[in-house]
Each structure stands twice: as structure tokens, then as C-alpha cells.
Design an enzyme around this catalytic site. Structure first.
Site, PDB file in Angstrom:
ATOM      1  N   ARG A 181      46.369  62.062  58.693  1.00  0.00           N
ATOM      2  CA  ARG A 181      46.115  63.142  57.749  1.00  0.00           C
ATOM      3  C   ARG A 181      45.630  64.399  58.460  1.00  0.00           C
ATOM      4  NH1 ARG A 181      44.631  61.014  52.563  1.00  0.00           N
ATOM      5  NH2 ARG A 181      42.963  62.514  52.312  1.00  0.00           N
ATOM      6  N   ARG A 185      46.773  71.756  65.516  1.00  0.00           N
ATOM      7  CA  ARG A 185      47.472  73.051  65.445  1.00  0.00           C
ATOM      8  C   ARG A 185      47.242  73.892  66.669  1.00  0.00           C
ATOM      9  NH1 ARG A 185      45.556  74.307  60.076  1.00  0.00           N
ATOM     10  NH2 ARG A 185      46.832  73.021  58.714  1.00  0.00           N
ATOM     11  N   ARG A 258      35.792  51.138  49.629  1.00  0.00           N
ATOM     12  CA  ARG A 258      34.621  51.900  50.042  1.00  0.00           C
ATOM     13  C   ARG A 258      34.139  52.699  48.844  1.00  0.00           C
ATOM     14  NH1 ARG A 258      31.513  50.575  53.933  1.00  0.00           N
ATOM     15  NH2 ARG A 258      31.089  52.631  54.814  1.00  0.00           N
ATOM     16  N   ARG A 289      29.068  63.905  55.161  1.00  0.00           N
ATOM     17  CA  ARG A 289      29.260  65.338  54.968  1.00  0.00           C
ATOM     18  C   ARG A 289      28.308  65.876  53.931  1.00  0.00           C
ATOM     19  NH1 ARG A 289      35.626  64.585  53.213  1.00  0.00           N
ATOM     20  NH2 ARG A 289      35.242  62.927  51.751  1.00  0.00           N
ATOM     21  N   GLU A 314      26.768  62.995  51.305  1.00  0.00           N
ATOM     22  CA  GLU A 314      27.612  61.828  51.003  1.00  0.00           C
ATOM     23  C   GLU A 314      27.274  60.674  51.932  1.00  0.00           C
ATOM     24  OE1 GLU A 314      31.703  64.221  49.800  1.00  0.00           O
ATOM     25  OE2 GLU A 314      31.810  62.335  50.888  1.00  0.00           O
ATOM     26  N   TYR A 362      45.682  54.927  49.445  1.00  0.00           N
ATOM     27  CA  TYR A 362      44.856  56.099  49.737  1.00  0.00           C
ATOM     28  C   TYR A 362      45.615  57.356  49.329  1.00  0.00           C
ATOM     29  CZ  TYR A 362      41.689  58.935  52.728  1.00  0.00           C
ATOM     30  OH  TYR A 362      40.789  59.834  53.225  1.00  0.00           O
ATOM     31  N   ASP A 364      46.158  61.120  47.603  1.00  0.00           N
ATOM     32  CA  ASP A 364      45.550  62.390  47.219  1.00  0.00           C
ATOM     33  C   ASP A 364      45.962  62.702  45.781  1.00  0.00           C
ATOM     34  OD1 ASP A 364      44.266  62.871  49.591  1.00  0.00           O
ATOM     35  OD2 ASP A 364      45.933  63.982  50.467  1.00  0.00           O
TER      36      ASP A 364
HETATM   37  N1  UDP Z   1      38.099  62.375  60.058  1.00  0.00           N
HETATM   38  C1  UDP Z   1      37.360  62.444  61.216  1.00  0.00           C
HETATM   39  N2  UDP Z   1      36.542  63.507  61.426  1.00  0.00           N
HETATM   40  C2  UDP Z   1      36.429  64.518  60.526  1.00  0.00           C
HETATM   41  C3  UDP Z   1      37.196  64.455  59.346  1.00  0.00           C
HETATM   42  C4  UDP Z   1      38.012  63.364  59.130  1.00  0.00           C
HETATM   43  O1  UDP Z   1      37.424  61.560  62.044  1.00  0.00           O
HETATM   44  O2  UDP Z   1      35.654  65.458  60.764  1.00  0.00           O
HETATM   45  C5  UDP Z   1      38.977  61.206  59.860  1.00  0.00           C
HETATM   46  C6  UDP Z   1      38.243  60.056  59.172  1.00  0.00           C
HETATM   47  O3  UDP Z   1      38.749  58.841  59.698  1.00  0.00           O
HETATM   48  C7  UDP Z   1      38.632  60.232  57.735  1.00  0.00           C
HETATM   49  C8  UDP Z   1      40.076  60.694  57.868  1.00  0.00           C
HETATM   50  O4  UDP Z   1      40.065  61.521  59.022  1.00  0.00           O
HETATM   51  O5  UDP Z   1      38.517  59.040  57.022  1.00  0.00           O
HETATM   52  C9  UDP Z   1      40.593  61.457  56.689  1.00  0.00           C
HETATM   53  O6  UDP Z   1      39.738  62.540  56.422  1.00  0.00           O
HETATM   54  P1  UDP Z   1      39.798  63.411  55.090  1.00  0.00           P
HETATM   55  O7  UDP Z   1      38.759  64.460  55.185  1.00  0.00           O
HETATM   56  O8  UDP Z   1      41.204  63.844  54.886  1.00  0.00           O
HETATM   57  O9  UDP Z   1      39.430  62.308  54.024  1.00  0.00           O
HETATM   58  P2  UDP Z   1      38.882  62.330  52.512  1.00  0.00           P
HETATM   59  O10 UDP Z   1      38.547  63.746  52.171  1.00  0.00           O
HETATM   60  O11 UDP Z   1      39.993  61.736  51.717  1.00  0.00           O
HETATM   61  O12 UDP Z   1      37.687  61.457  52.574  1.00  0.00           O
END
Ligand code: UDP
Length: 383
Positions: A181, A185, A258, A289, A314, A362, A364
Site C-alpha cells: 500500500r 516516489r 486487530r 499514531r 491510537e 483489508y 479501503d
Molecule cells: N506502515 C508503516 N509505517 C508507516 C505507515 C504504514 O510501516 O508509517 C505500514 C504498516 O505495516 C501498515 C501498512 O503500512 O499496517 C499500511 O498502512 P496504512 O496507513 O495504509 O494503513 P491503515 O490506515 O489502513 O491502518
């Protein structure tokens, strides 16, 4: 309960159920939506605190490149210009996400794409040597995926700690797709998503859900499992959006999910962290976060119009009975278990399973909507 009959009983008023209900009702099908909670919206539900729409079940940022989905949601909500540009905090340093030229400059001082590419190639070498030695062509787990995508430095600073907190499992036990995901870039572009369209519905998600549910009969506080015998037979077909293992009485065992616990704080300052999302990518602190909700809907000077702000920390946890499931854990054990339930589901004639919990996927938001639209075309076609 009267003798009324419905074409569809929709179990769950989350995004899947509500989308399906809207389309089917518009096509003249009679829909009854049974929602366990006292409010609709599933995990996209917002709650107003201190004049701010708090994303009650975590940040939900709508993004899609699917014209059909974008046209659909725009019929029911006006989207603002929010662009997700989360920042990662590792120790006392801040790094832009997704991994882009800003991040490479902050980490390594690379100023041009050529410099960054040379450094990244260097960083990735270890992983490709290791993969070759192991005789595998493709990364077999999240750790290998991350190492071959960005190398060890980024993996250790920005991925490992965050991911292990988020999933409560080691990175080498998690599926590689989770990390796919995250784009890499070679431009100075902090837009987390690569989609054509992105935004937050003005006024939050609740009005969108309400509009989707217009036209259907909605019973709130109605737990399908508590009222199964009464509800069974009330409709010709069931669209089930809850947990698939629960639907089948957990007969093969329980799927892991989870969950997330939120700690809110209302602060008497207008601007706490200057951005909607800061990821804490070290193992400590225990939260993954902090979301500062006002930034989803106010930009520039407007941030200061409300002198207060709401933040949510969170804390991911393993799901257990009595709390809300958020994410399927698509590791090997659970995918095998899910395959057994899926086989039963595939054998059903009048029950259809959709959404994150029922498909153990999973998803979106936009793909959820696309999938509900597809299901509606299949089982509730235009008459
Ligand atoms: N991830 C990470 N570091 C970050 C953000 C995301 O390692 O700073 C990894 C982590 O494994 C996470 C996955 O990327 O579960 C997907 O992140 P995303 O933010 O897309 O997930 P969501 O918002 O669905 O929790």
C-alpha cells in the site's frame, strides 16, 4: 414484528450495507437494514466533540481512481480538498510520508532523484542478495518486501516498529501485501495516495451514511444474532456484512482481527501537531499514531477559527469479544481458516457476504463501495 416482507435483509449499516441498501432501494427492492449498534455508519462513523468531527474509529480518508465510485459518492456528499500527507516521527525526528524525495533528503541528504536512486539501490542490495541465497524470486513476507522495496534504514526507522505495534506480530510473519500500500516516489510529493480523487465529505461521514440509508427501513440496536429466528424468513435474501466466522457459529474456530483503542484529548490550543496524522514509527510509545481531527476539514487560517482541538492516540490491540473488530489479520493461519468459511459461504443460495468483516479482506472505502455496487448489479439488478 409485523408480517412485512422484504427483498433483502441487510445485516450491518456500515459502508457496504448502506451502499447496497441505497442501490437496491433505488431499484425498487424493499430493504431492511439490521444494525447492532444504536447508530449507523460502522467504522466510518464520526462524533462531534468541541465542534470538530472526530473520526470515531480512526482516520477515514476517501480516495479513489474509480470514476464510477467517485460519481456515486458525490451524489450523496460534497468532498473537500483534504490531501493525506502524514508525517512519521521517529525519536525526535520528523519524516515525510509516503517515502519520497522529501524523506530521502531528510534521511540521507539526497537532493536529486539520481542521488536518491543510487542510495536506494545500495540499500536494496542486501535484500536481493538474501532473496537469491534463499532461492526465492519474490519477497515471502512483509519484512522481505520492505527490505527489497526500500532497504534496511527505512525499514528499521519507518516500518518495523510501526508495523509490529499495528499488527502485534513480527514483520516476517505478516503478508507482504500490507506494505504494498505504501508507494515509493522519486518526486517531492507528500500525497500519501496515488489516486485521482481524494477528500473528506464536508460535515463528516454521518450525513453520507444517512443519505445512503434513505429509502431503506433501518432498525438500530437490532443484533442479528440475538434476533436471528425472528429475522430469518423476513426477507428473500440476506446481505451479511458482519464477521463470517460468527455467522457460522465459529464452527471451524475463530478468525483473528486487530482492534484499536482510542484515547481522546480535547486541548485548549488551536493547533497541536499541524497535520491530521502523525505516525509514531518507533516501538515506543505504544500508540501508532495521533490523529488531530480538525485538519480533516479546516485548512490554512481556518484551523485557528476554533481555539480548541481534539486529538486521538491510537493503540492497536488484538480483538476479543466485546470490542470492535477493525482489521482482518490476513496471515497464513487465518487465511486457511477463512478459506473454510468461504467454502460454506459459496454454497449459500440466498445469503451473500460483503465488506471487511464478511470477506475477511483489508478493504479501503472505495473498493468496499465498488464491491457493494457489483453485488447489487448481480443480485438486485435494475428491474
Ligand atoms: N506502515 C508503516 N509505517 C508507516 C505507515 C504504514 O510501516 O508509517 C505500514 C504498516 O505495516 C501498515 C501498512 O503500512 O499496517 C499500511 O498502512 P496504512 O496507513 O495504509 O494503513 P491503515 O490506515 O489502513 O491502518
Amino acid at each position: 414484528m409485523g408480517k412485512e416482507r422484504y427483498d433483502f435483509l441487510i445485516v450491518g449499516a456500515g459502508l457496504f450495507g448502506s451502499t447496497f441498501a441505497r442501490i437496491a432501494s433505488d431499484r425498487g427492492y424493499r430493504c431492511l437494514v439490521a444494525e447492532r449498534r444504536e447508530v449507523a455508519g460502522g467504522n466510518i462513523r464520526c462524533e462531534e466533540i468541541a465542534g470538530i468531527n472526530v473520526h470515531r474509529y480512526g482516520a477515514h480518508i476517501f480516495h479513489t481512481s474509480d470514476e464510477r465510485v467517485w460519481a456515486f459518492v458525490n451524489r450523496y456528499a460534497k468532498f473537500n480538498r483534504f490531501t493525506n500527507s502524514p508525517v512519521a516521527r521517529y525519536g525526535d525526528r520528523m519524516y515525510n510520508l509516503p517515502f519520497n524525495m522529501n524523506t530521502f533528503y531528510q534521511l540521507w541528504g539526497c537532493k536529486t532523484p539520481a542521488e536518491a536512486k543510487a542510495k536506494l539501490d545500495d540499500e536494496r542490495r542486501e535484500a536481493s542478495v538474501r532473496l537469491k541465497a534463499a532461492g526465492s524470486e519474490r519477497p515471502r513476507n512483509l519484512e522481505e518486501q520492505a527490505l527489497s522495496l526500500v532497504g534496511r534504514d527505512i525499514y528499521e526507522k519507518l516500518i518495523k516498529g510501526y508495523t509490529e505495534k499495528q499488527w502485534g506480530r513480527r514483520c516476517d510473519e505478516l503478508p507482504a501485501f500490507i506494505i504494498k500500500r505504501l508507494p515509493v516516489r522519486m518526486t517531492y510529493d507528500n500525497n500519501y495516495f496515488s489516486d485521482l480523487y481524494q477528500g473528506i465529505p464536508e460535515g463528516g461521514y454521518n450525513p453520507l451514511i444517512e443519505r445512503l440509508l434513505e429509502g431503506a427501513e433501518v432498525r438500530l440496536g437490532c443484533d442479528y444474532f440475538g434476533e436471528r429466528s425472528e429475522l430469518e424468513g423476513i426477507a428473500d435474501k440476506i446481505v451479511f456484512t458482519g464477521k463470517i466466522d460468527q455467522y457460522y457459529g465459529y464452527r471451524f474456530g475463530r478468525l483473528a482481527y486487530r482492534s484499536v483503542r482510542f484515547e481522546d484529548e480535547v486541548l485548549d490550543i488551536p493547533n497541536y501537531q499541524g497535520v491530521a496524522v502523525v505516525n509514531y514509527t518507533e516501538r515506543e510509545p505504544a500508540w501508532t499514531r495521533i490523529i488531530e481531527h480538525k485538519h480533516f476539514e479546516s485548512f490554512g487560517d481556518a484551523v485557528y477559527e476554533n481555539g480548541r482541538t481534539v486529538i486521538s492516540r491510537e493503540y492497536p490491540t488484538e480483538w476479543h469479544e466485546g470490542i470492535e473488530p477493525f482489521y482482518p489479520v490476513n496471515d497464513e493461519r487465518n487465511m486457511k481458516l477463512y478459506a473454510q468459511y468461504k467454502q460454506l459461504a459459496d454454497g449459500e443460495r440466498n445469503v451473500f457476504f460483503g465488506g471487511r468483516l464478511a470477506e475477511y479482506k483489508y478493504y479501503d472505502m472505495a473498493p468496499v463501495i465498488a464491491s457493494a455496487m457489483d453485488m447489487a448489479d448481480r443480485i438486485a439488478p435494475q428491474k
